[in-house]
Write an enzyme that holds these catalytic residues in place. Structure first.
Site, PDB file in Angstrom:
ATOM      1  N   LYS A 120       0.812  -1.226   0.000  1.00  0.00           N
ATOM      2  CA  LYS A 120       0.000   0.000   0.000  1.00  0.00           C
ATOM      3  C   LYS A 120       0.849   1.281   0.000  1.00  0.00           C
ATOM      4  O   LYS A 120       0.471   2.283  -0.591  1.00  0.00           O
ATOM      5  CB  LYS A 120      -0.960   0.000   1.196  1.00  0.00           C
ATOM      6  CG  LYS A 120      -2.061  -1.042   1.068  1.00  0.00           C
ATOM      7  CD  LYS A 120      -3.050  -0.966   2.214  1.00  0.00           C
ATOM      8  CE  LYS A 120      -4.123  -2.037   2.068  1.00  0.00           C
ATOM      9  NZ  LYS A 120      -5.157  -1.946   3.099  1.00  0.00           N
ATOM     10  N   ASN A 142      -5.061   1.959  -1.366  1.00  0.00           N
ATOM     11  CA  ASN A 142      -5.591   0.593  -1.542  1.00  0.00           C
ATOM     12  C   ASN A 142      -6.273   0.438  -2.900  1.00  0.00           C
ATOM     13  O   ASN A 142      -6.756  -0.635  -3.222  1.00  0.00           O
ATOM     14  CB  ASN A 142      -6.507   0.174  -0.389  1.00  0.00           C
ATOM     15  CG  ASN A 142      -7.957   0.512  -0.641  1.00  0.00           C
ATOM     16  OD1 ASN A 142      -8.262   1.564  -1.202  1.00  0.00           O
ATOM     17  ND2 ASN A 142      -8.856  -0.360  -0.226  1.00  0.00           N
ATOM     18  N   ALA A 164      -3.141   3.031  16.179  1.00  0.00           N
ATOM     19  CA  ALA A 164      -2.805   4.248  15.424  1.00  0.00           C
ATOM     20  C   ALA A 164      -1.857   3.903  14.277  1.00  0.00           C
ATOM     21  O   ALA A 164      -1.029   4.706  13.879  1.00  0.00           O
ATOM     22  CB  ALA A 164      -2.182   5.283  16.359  1.00  0.00           C
ATOM     23  N   GLY A 165      -2.020   2.684  13.735  1.00  0.00           N
ATOM     24  CA  GLY A 165      -1.202   2.271  12.597  1.00  0.00           C
ATOM     25  C   GLY A 165      -1.904   2.598  11.290  1.00  0.00           C
ATOM     26  O   GLY A 165      -2.771   3.479  11.237  1.00  0.00           O
ATOM     27  N   GLY A 166      -1.547   1.874  10.252  1.00  0.00           N
ATOM     28  CA  GLY A 166      -2.064   2.150   8.915  1.00  0.00           C
ATOM     29  C   GLY A 166      -3.585   2.124   8.840  1.00  0.00           C
ATOM     30  O   GLY A 166      -4.192   2.972   8.177  1.00  0.00           O
ATOM     31  N   ALA A 167      -4.202   1.179   9.529  1.00  0.00           N
ATOM     32  CA  ALA A 167      -5.664   1.050   9.454  1.00  0.00           C
ATOM     33  C   ALA A 167      -6.344   2.305  10.003  1.00  0.00           C
ATOM     34  O   ALA A 167      -7.298   2.811   9.420  1.00  0.00           O
ATOM     35  CB  ALA A 167      -6.118  -0.178  10.229  1.00  0.00           C
ATOM     36  N   TYR A 202     -11.038  -9.816   9.569  1.00  0.00           N
ATOM     37  CA  TYR A 202     -12.190 -10.495   8.972  1.00  0.00           C
ATOM     38  C   TYR A 202     -11.984 -12.005   8.970  1.00  0.00           C
ATOM     39  O   TYR A 202     -10.891 -12.486   8.699  1.00  0.00           O
ATOM     40  CB  TYR A 202     -12.390  -9.970   7.545  1.00  0.00           C
ATOM     41  CG  TYR A 202     -13.022 -10.960   6.613  1.00  0.00           C
ATOM     42  CD1 TYR A 202     -14.324 -11.401   6.852  1.00  0.00           C
ATOM     43  CD2 TYR A 202     -12.340 -11.472   5.529  1.00  0.00           C
ATOM     44  CE1 TYR A 202     -14.923 -12.324   6.014  1.00  0.00           C
ATOM     45  CE2 TYR A 202     -12.921 -12.391   4.673  1.00  0.00           C
ATOM     46  CZ  TYR A 202     -14.219 -12.822   4.927  1.00  0.00           C
ATOM     47  OH  TYR A 202     -14.797 -13.735   4.099  1.00  0.00           O
TER      48      TYR A 202
HETATM   49  P1  ATR Z   1       0.555  -0.813   9.959  1.00  0.00           P
HETATM   50  O1  ATR Z   1       0.860   0.654   9.899  1.00  0.00           O
HETATM   51  O2  ATR Z   1       1.124  -1.615   8.878  1.00  0.00           O
HETATM   52  O3  ATR Z   1      -0.897  -1.055  10.220  1.00  0.00           O
HETATM   53  P2  ATR Z   1       1.655  -0.760  12.515  1.00  0.00           P
HETATM   54  O4  ATR Z   1       2.111   0.625  12.318  1.00  0.00           O
HETATM   55  O5  ATR Z   1       2.588  -1.774  13.117  1.00  0.00           O
HETATM   56  O6  ATR Z   1       1.241  -1.427  11.207  1.00  0.00           O
HETATM   57  O7  ATR Z   1       0.289  -0.688  13.345  1.00  0.00           O
HETATM   58  C1  ATR Z   1      -0.216  -1.713  14.075  1.00  0.00           C
HETATM   59  C2  ATR Z   1      -1.115  -1.138  15.164  1.00  0.00           C
HETATM   60  O8  ATR Z   1      -1.553  -2.198  16.021  1.00  0.00           O
HETATM   61  C3  ATR Z   1      -0.399  -0.132  16.059  1.00  0.00           C
HETATM   62  O9  ATR Z   1      -1.341   0.790  16.533  1.00  0.00           O
HETATM   63  C4  ATR Z   1       0.094  -1.032  17.206  1.00  0.00           C
HETATM   64  O10 ATR Z   1       0.317  -0.354  18.411  1.00  0.00           O
HETATM   65  P3  ATR Z   1       1.743   0.401  18.689  1.00  0.00           P
HETATM   66  O11 ATR Z   1       1.842   1.520  17.702  1.00  0.00           O
HETATM   67  O12 ATR Z   1       1.641   0.896  20.065  1.00  0.00           O
HETATM   68  O13 ATR Z   1       2.777  -0.669  18.483  1.00  0.00           O
HETATM   69  C5  ATR Z   1      -1.085  -1.944  17.348  1.00  0.00           C
HETATM   70  N1  ATR Z   1      -0.828  -3.230  18.002  1.00  0.00           N
HETATM   71  C6  ATR Z   1      -0.235  -4.322  17.477  1.00  0.00           C
HETATM   72  N2  ATR Z   1      -0.235  -5.341  18.361  1.00  0.00           N
HETATM   73  C7  ATR Z   1      -0.855  -4.889  19.472  1.00  0.00           C
HETATM   74  C8  ATR Z   1      -1.185  -5.461  20.744  1.00  0.00           C
HETATM   75  N3  ATR Z   1      -0.866  -6.727  21.056  1.00  0.00           N
HETATM   76  N4  ATR Z   1      -1.821  -4.679  21.645  1.00  0.00           N
HETATM   77  C9  ATR Z   1      -2.140  -3.401  21.351  1.00  0.00           C
HETATM   78  N5  ATR Z   1      -1.867  -2.808  20.178  1.00  0.00           N
HETATM   79  C10 ATR Z   1      -1.243  -3.534  19.244  1.00  0.00           C
END
Ligand code: ATR
Length: 277
Positions: A69, A90, A131-134, A221
Site C-alpha cells: 500500500k 488501496n 494508530a497504525g495504517g488502518a 475479517y
Molecule cells: P501498519 O501501519 O502496517 O498497520 P503498525 O504501524 O505496526 O502497522 O500498526 C499496528 C497497530 O496495532 C499499532 O497501533 C500497534 O500499536 P503500537 O503503535 O503501540 O505498536 C497496534 N498493536 C499491534 N499489536 C498490538 C497489541 N498486542 N496490543 C495493542 N496494540 C497492538
C-alpha cells in the site's frame, strides 16, 4: 475490449477481491475482468514495474493490499486527501497516462457501520484502538461522520498524538494510552484497528469502555470471535461485528470509482460472512 482490473499483494492466495468484483460486475453488467497478481517483494523497483506492465497491457485499475500500500501510494501521480493522510493507497486508477491513488478502507468501514449495521456515528462517543495504517486510513472518514467525541488509544501514545496533530487539534478528538481509558465514560462504539487480532492477542483495553447498548467492531475479517470481540461480548455488548462488511464496502467504493456505477453489497456480504461462533 474487455477492461482489465486486478488486486496485487503478497501473499495473494487468500484474497476475496476477484470473487467480490466478479459478483459486482455480473450484477451491474460490466464488461471487465478482475484477476489476482502476486507482486514481487524484491528488488525494490519490481513492484512498480509489475504495476506498469499491467497498465501498459491495458489495465484500468488495481486494488492494492499488504505489503504494497505504501509503494502504490509512492508511485502515484495524483493522490486523494485520505490517501495522503494514510500515506497509503488501496486502489489505483490509470487514466490519461497518470496513476491516481485512493484509499477506500476508511470510507468502507464507516459505510459498513452506518448503513449496514445501522449505527450512525453523529453525536456518538467513538473509541478506536490503534494508530497504525488502518487508523490512518479511517481517520478522515470518521471525522466526517461527526462523532461527539473520537478517542484514539494506542500503546505508543506519541503515534496517536502525531495523527491528531496531522489533522489539526480539536476538542472532539483525543489521543491517549490504554491506561487513560479506565477513567473515561463508556463508548457507543469501540473499533479495534490494531493488528493484535492477527496474532490472537488482545489490546490492553479495560472492559469499562464498552456500553452494552453500543457496538464493538473488529477490523480483522473471518477470524471468528477474536479476544477483542470476546471481551466485548463478556461486557454485555450485543452489537458485535467483524470486518467482512468493510471488505465488501471498500470494494464497492473502488468499483464505483472505476466504473461509475455502484453495486449492491448486501448479498455479497451475506455470501462472505463467516459466523463469529
Ligand atoms: P501498519 O501501519 O502496517 O498497520 P503498525 O504501524 O505496526 O502497522 O500498526 C499496528 C497497530 O496495532 C499499532 O497501533 C500497534 O500499536 P503500537 O503503535 O503501540 O505498536 C497496534 N498493536 C499491534 N499489536 C498490538 C497489541 N498486542 N496490543 C495493542 N496494540 C497492538
Amino acid at each position: 475490449m474487455t477492461d482489465q482490473y486486478a488486486v496485487i499483494g503478497n501473499p495473494i492466495g487468500h484474497t476475496k477481491s476477484p470473487l467480490i468484483h466478479g459478483l459486482f460486475a455480473q450484477e451491474t453488467q460490466q464488461d471487465m475482468t478482475y484477476t489476482a497478481i502476486e507482486g514481487p517483494i524484491s528488488p525494490q523497483e519490481a513492484f512498480a514495474e509489475t504495476v506498469n506492465t499491467f497498465r501498459a497491457a491495458g489495465g484500468k485499475g488495481m486494488n492494492v493490499t499488504a505489503p504494497f500500500k505504501l509503494k502504490a501510494f509512492a508511485m502515484a501521480d495524483d493522490r486523494s486527501e485520505r490517501a495522503e493522510l494514510a500515506g497509503a493507497a488501496n486502489a489505483l486508477r490509470f487514466e490519461n497516462g497518470r496513476i491516481v491513488a485512493e484509499n477506500f478502507d476508511g470510507v468502507g468501514l464507516v459505510r459498513d457501520i452506518e448503513v449496514n449495521l445501522h449505527l450512525p456515528m453523529a453525536g456518538k462517543r467513538v473509541l478506536v484502538l490503534g494508530a497504525g495504517g488502518a487508523m490512518r486510513g479511517a481517520l478522515l472518514p470518521f471525522l466526517a461522520a461527526r462523532p461527539a467525541e473520537l478517542v484514539i488509544a494506542n500503546r505508543n501514545v506519541s503515534k496517536a498524538e502525531a495523527l491528531v496533530a496531522q489533522v489539526g487539534v480539536r476538542a472532539s478528538l483525543l489521543a491517549c494510552g490504554y491506561g487513560d481509558l479506565e477513567a473515561m465514560r463508556r463508548f457507543d462504539l469501540v473499533v479495534n484497528a490494531t493488528s493484535a487480532s492477527l496474532t490472537g492477542e488482545l489490546p490492553p483495553v479495560p472492559p469499562n469502555v464498552f456500553n452494552p447498548e453500543g457496538a464493538a467492531y473488529e477490523l480483522a475479517y473471518g477470524k471468528g470471535l477474536t479476544p477483542f470481540l470476546r471481551l466485548a461480548r463478556n461486557a454485555g455488548v450485543l452489537g458485535i461485528a467483524d470486518g467482512v462488511g468493510m471488505l465488501v464496502e471498500q470494494a464497492a467504493e473502488a468499483f464505483a470509482w472505476w466504473r461509475g456505477i455502484r453495486p449492491q453489497t448486501r448479498s455479497v456480504i451475506d455470501q462472505l460472512t463467516v459466523p463469529l461462533d
